[in-house]
Design an enzyme around this catalytic site. Structure first.
Site, PDB file in Angstrom:
ATOM      1  N   ASP A 240       0.812  -1.223   0.000  1.00 31.77           N
ATOM      2  CA  ASP A 240       0.000   0.000   0.000  1.00 31.77           C
ATOM      3  C   ASP A 240       0.844   1.272   0.000  1.00 31.77           C
ATOM      4  O   ASP A 240       0.315   2.379  -0.072  1.00 31.77           O
ATOM      5  CB  ASP A 240      -1.046  -0.001   1.120  1.00 31.77           C
ATOM      6  CG  ASP A 240      -0.483   0.146   2.527  1.00 31.77           C
ATOM      7  OD1 ASP A 240       0.604   0.729   2.690  1.00 31.77           O
ATOM      8  OD2 ASP A 240      -1.167  -0.319   3.469  1.00 31.77           O
ATOM      9  N   GLU A 283       0.622  -7.595   2.456  1.00 27.81           N
ATOM     10  CA  GLU A 283      -0.669  -6.914   2.274  1.00 27.81           C
ATOM     11  C   GLU A 283      -1.261  -7.055   0.876  1.00 27.81           C
ATOM     12  O   GLU A 283      -2.241  -6.386   0.548  1.00 27.81           O
ATOM     13  CB  GLU A 283      -0.600  -5.419   2.681  1.00 27.81           C
ATOM     14  CG  GLU A 283      -0.266  -5.188   4.160  1.00 27.81           C
ATOM     15  CD  GLU A 283      -1.396  -5.535   5.127  1.00 27.81           C
ATOM     16  OE1 GLU A 283      -2.540  -5.738   4.673  1.00 27.81           O
ATOM     17  OE2 GLU A 283      -1.110  -5.631   6.347  1.00 27.81           O
TER      18      GLU A 283
HETATM   19 MG    MG Z   1       1.835  -2.045   6.979  1.00 22.22          MG
HETATM   20 MG    MG Z   2       0.001  -0.148   5.186  1.00 23.41          MG
END
Ligand code: MG
Ligand code: MG
Length: 327
Positions: A240, A283
């Site tokens: 991200d 992630e």
């Molecule tokens: Mg993180």
């Molecule tokens: Mg993050």
């Protein structure tokens, strides 16, 4: 890339850690499979590395304990079990002489991966700095967290912040010096988290600094600091950190991240530095991805980190030669 004997490594060890209970959005447990499907192993082999794929950690590898969970920690018991198993495997992988690459999974897995590699390097009298690529600081504790999600506490845990001592009790855990943590690409920090980061003297390169000075300058400074301390570098790459345009397949999207091209440049600089000894890629949520775009971007970027050049420099065999005049 540095092998645990201090020489250039020729083997890369992959381990999938399909944990997703540290995050609020489920689905990162499919991340390791998506990274392999996007061709990670082949890209690394094409670069001339031997790839030792350890597969994925499984539920049956987990180590369960029964200490009382601290308040404000969602899924503490499960995250603890993943952390302990990851730390053990990470230590073994680092000891094997390969560069370990951990495939997430949510960012809570770093509490195990960094403990394992740091423990190995401590036995070699070497210390780690950690480069934390992330839109978030992940520097909450059970006392400061608003969400109670443990993937937002991983950097704080590694630096020895209070509240999660039981997570991996009984395992040798070299603490990470707060000034050896470098946050990079940050653009979302909670209010209390911000204060603690300031108090601890943690290095923060936020998007404003990147916009103002450019990635080359800020990365160069980080690398100089790591080199001056004679540390090795663990890269913890939360996808991200990238702009959602390049990486839509993550659970906690924050607009205004680094571009795909900037990320490649940083990866190339990290490769050229020769300092990187281990990596997490975390992630990735294939359930939220757009036809594999984020998984493919991640694989391309890891390729750059391990030495692939997007624009090959001309060599005598592929340089464009001007045609000779025939008069
Ligand atoms: Mg993180
Ligand atoms: Mg993050």
């Amino acid at each position: 890339m540095i092998a645990p004997d201090g020489n250039a490594a020729s083997t890369i060890a992959l381990l999938g850690i399909p944990v997703d209970l540290g995050a609020s959005v489920r689905g990162t447990l499919m991340g390791p499979a998506a990274l392999r499907t996007a061709g990670l192993g082949g890209v690394l082999e094409d670069l001339g590395y031997d790839v030792a794929d350890y597969g994925d950690l499984l539920e049956r590898d987990l180590v369960w304990t029964d200490d009382p969970p601290p308040a404000n920690t969602k899924h503490y018991r499960e995250v603890q079990a993943w952390t302990r198993a990851t730390a053990q495997k990470s230590f073994e992988m680092a000891r094997s002489g390969a560069v370990p690459v951990f495939l997430g999974g949510d960012h809570s897995l770093t509490m195990g991966s960094v403990v394992g590699v740091a423990r190995h390097w401590q036995l070699q009298d070497r210390q780690l700095s950690v480069l934390w690529f992330d839109a978030h600081a992940d520097y909450n504790t059970p006392q400061t967290t608003e969400s109670q999600n443990m993937h937002g506490m991983s950097a704080a845990f590694l630096c020895g912040e209070p509240g999660l001592e039981g997570l991996i009790a009984g395992v040798a855990r070299p603490p990470l010096r707060p000034d050896a943590l470098h946050l990079f690409g940050v653009r979302s920090i909670d209010r209390e988290e911000k204060q603690v980061i300031r108090d601890r003297g943690i290095n923060v390169v936020d998007m404003r600094q990147i916009d103002r000075f450019g990635v080359v300058d800020v990365v160069q400074k980080i690398l100089e600091t790591v080199k001056a301390r004679n540390h090795l570098l663990h890269l913890s790459f939360d996808l991200d950190v990238l702009d959602p345009e390049a990486a839509p397949g993550v659970g906690t999207i924050v607009p205004g991240g680094i571009t795909y091209r900037e990320a490649h440049l940083v990866m190339e600089m990290l490769h050229d530095s020769g300092l990187v000894a281990s990596v997490d890629v975390v992630e990735l949520n294939p359930f939220l991805d757009d036809r594999g775009r984020t998984a493919r971007a991640a694989v391309e970027l890891i390729g750059s980190l391990f030495g692939r050049q997007i624009t090959e420099r001309p060599t005598p065999t592929n340089a464009i030669v001007a045609p000779e005049d025939d008069d």
